[in-house]
Design a protein around this motif. Structure first.
Motif, PDB file in Angstrom:
ATOM      1  N   UNK A   4       0.831  -1.206   0.000  1.00 28.30           N
ATOM      2  CA  UNK A   4       0.000   0.000   0.000  1.00 28.30           C
ATOM      3  C   UNK A   4       0.868   1.259   0.000  1.00 28.30           C
ATOM      4  N   UNK A   5       1.971   1.209   0.747  1.00 29.78           N
ATOM      5  CA  UNK A   5       2.884   2.359   0.795  1.00 29.78           C
ATOM      6  C   UNK A   5       3.497   2.619  -0.576  1.00 29.78           C
ATOM      7  N   UNK A   6       3.922   1.558  -1.266  1.00 29.70           N
ATOM      8  CA  UNK A   6       4.525   1.725  -2.588  1.00 29.70           C
ATOM      9  C   UNK A   6       3.502   2.240  -3.599  1.00 29.70           C
ATOM     10  N   UNK A   7       2.248   1.832  -3.477  1.00 33.89           N
ATOM     11  CA  UNK A   7       1.213   2.390  -4.362  1.00 33.89           C
ATOM     12  C   UNK A   7       1.058   3.883  -4.137  1.00 33.89           C
ATOM     13  N   UNK A   8       1.089   4.265  -2.857  1.00 37.47           N
ATOM     14  CA  UNK A   8       1.005   5.692  -2.532  1.00 37.47           C
ATOM     15  C   UNK A   8       2.198   6.448  -3.102  1.00 37.47           C
ATOM     16  N   UNK A   9       3.391   5.864  -2.979  1.00 34.33           N
ATOM     17  CA  UNK A   9       4.609   6.495  -3.493  1.00 34.33           C
ATOM     18  C   UNK A   9       4.506   6.698  -5.003  1.00 34.33           C
ATOM     19  N   UNK A  10       3.994   5.694  -5.704  1.00 34.09           N
ATOM     20  CA  UNK A  10       3.854   5.814  -7.153  1.00 34.09           C
ATOM     21  C   UNK A  10       2.925   6.956  -7.529  1.00 34.09           C
ATOM     22  N   UNK A  11       1.818   7.078  -6.804  1.00 28.59           N
ATOM     23  CA  UNK A  11       0.866   8.152  -7.086  1.00 28.59           C
ATOM     24  C   UNK A  11       1.521   9.513  -6.890  1.00 28.59           C
ATOM     25  N   UNK A  12       2.300   9.641  -5.806  1.00 31.77           N
ATOM     26  CA  UNK A  12       2.958  10.928  -5.535  1.00 31.77           C
ATOM     27  C   UNK A  12       3.987  11.243  -6.614  1.00 31.77           C
ATOM     28  N   UNK A  13       4.730  10.231  -7.064  1.00 35.11           N
ATOM     29  CA  UNK A  13       5.713  10.468  -8.120  1.00 35.11           C
ATOM     30  C   UNK A  13       5.030  10.873  -9.427  1.00 35.11           C
ATOM     31  N   UNK A  14       3.893  10.275  -9.712  1.00 35.15           N
ATOM     32  CA  UNK A  14       3.126  10.689 -10.893  1.00 35.15           C
ATOM     33  C   UNK A  14       2.718  12.158 -10.762  1.00 35.15           C
ATOM     34  N   UNK A  15       2.263  12.523  -9.583  1.00 36.47           N
ATOM     35  CA  UNK A  15       1.876  13.912  -9.322  1.00 36.47           C
ATOM     36  C   UNK A  15       3.069  14.848  -9.503  1.00 36.47           C
ATOM     37  N   UNK A  16       4.238  14.439  -9.007  1.00 37.51           N
ATOM     38  CA  UNK A  16       5.443  15.268  -9.143  1.00 37.51           C
ATOM     39  C   UNK A  16       5.804  15.459 -10.611  1.00 37.51           C
ATOM     40  N   UNK A  17       5.744  14.366 -11.391  1.00 37.18           N
ATOM     41  CA  UNK A  17       6.106  14.456 -12.804  1.00 37.18           C
ATOM     42  C   UNK A  17       5.108  15.314 -13.578  1.00 37.18           C
TER      43      UNK A  17
END
Length: 343
Positions: A4-17
């Motif tokens: 779940x944490x890694x899914x959250x991290x992916x979403x944040x990285x998408x937002x950053x990009x």
């Protein structure tokens, strides 16, 4: 929990990009015009910071993480290629950090040493400092290329990048890692804090003297253009350097923890993995904040930003309502009949 944490991290990285790259490109375009009320020297540093931040997001988020997550097995994952991308990512991160230091030092000189400002705070000096910093950081990061080995070999083709075990045990590589961490970001931390502390002290003392000379010890209402200009410079300086220190703190604390505790960085427990990933996320996020800092602290930057965003819409509206638009529309509608073959 980690999934779940890694899914959250992916979403944040998408937002950053999605948000970070356009924001930095817009800031780059607006600042390059030189109409934000800033000196040429300051503008040159801010443009360099925006360019380094954009390259950091492209290399460390788009090329390194997105392709790993969504396009596994493409040529970028071949060991020599991903090693090169890793080095590029470290170079642009270093440039982003040290451009912040050079900008802080430039403002420190401009505020605290007005006589030296005329010689040091120039476009030529800024270009020389930025170029030298970029070259030295690039040379210093080259050894990282040789710290990786393939995770597996398929048909004599090495795939993926795995840091060698010797990198964490060999005295030479351990010393190199320490030197690199001192260069980015421990020494920048110390320099930024030092320059800001001296700048604050100088401004406080100077403001007291100027209030005394202007007869404002009792709280007069007359404005002081010189102190107002310094106040705006300090707000911009502290916002940028404070954001950098705040967002890099977790990464620095993690490095100090595993160094002092002699923990194996290849064998983290769940909480250490979360702490590591949060630190890397925040230092990447630091590459997205400067544009918003400019918008919040610089009124002329906001004006130019609004103009840049609304210009395409305004241009379309002007074309629609221009006197010649109706005749152009009639010509456009008549175009098929003009092109018909004669009977």
């Amino acid at each position: 929990m980690l999934s779940a944490f890694y899914r959250f991290i992916r979403i944040v990285y998408i937002f950053i990009a999605v948000l970070g790259v356009p924001a930095n490109v817009v800031a780059l375009a607006v600042l390059s015009r030189g109409r934000c009320g800033l000196s040429i020297c300051t503008t040159r540093y801010l443009v360099a910071m925006a360019a380094a931040d954009s390259l950091t997001i492209l290399s460390n988020v788009v090329l390194w993480r997105f392709i790993y997550y969504f396009f596994p097995g493409v040529f970028i994952h071949i060991t020599p290629v991903c090693s090169l991308i890793s080095v590029l990512g470290r170079v642009v991160i270093g440039c982003s950090v040290w451009f912040t230091v050079t900008f802080t030092f430039d403002r420190f000189v401009a505020i605290c040493f007005p006589k030296l400002k005329m010689k040091f705070c120039t476009e030529k000096t800024a270009s020389a400092v930025l170029t030298t910093t970029s070259v030295l950081l690039s040379l210093q990061r080259i050894p990282y290329y040789f710290t990786y080995e393939p995770l597996r070999v398929v048909d004599n083709v090495p795939w993926f990048c795995l840091q060698k075990a010797s990198y964490f045990t060999d005295p030479g590589w351990v010393a190199f890692d320490w030197v690199n961490t001192l260069i980015t970001p421990l020494i920048p931390f110390a320099l930024i804090l030092f320059f800001n502390a001296v700048t604050v002290r100088h401004v406080v003392l100077t403001s007291r003297v100027r209030r005394g000379l202007r007869g404002q010890r009792g709280g007069g209402s007359r404005s002081d253009p010189e102190m107002e200009s310094r106040r705006r410079s300090m707000i911009l300086l502290f916002a940028i350097s404070g954001s950098f220190i705040l967002l890099w703190s977790v990464h620095v604390v993690h490095f100090l923890y595993y160094t002092t505790s002699e923990a194996n960085p290849n064998h983290h427990n769940d909480s250490e993995i979360v702490f590591l990933q949060v630190g890397q996320l925040l230092l990447t996020l630091s590459c997205c904040t400067n544009t918003f800092i400019y918008a919040l602290t610089q009124s002329k930057f906001r004006e130019n930003l609004v103009h840049a965003v609304t210009f395409p819409i305004t241009l379309v509206i002007r074309l629609i309502h221009s006197p010649d638009s109706e005749s152009r529309w009639r010509q456009f509608k008549a175009f098929p009949s003009i092109c018909k073959r004669p009977p």
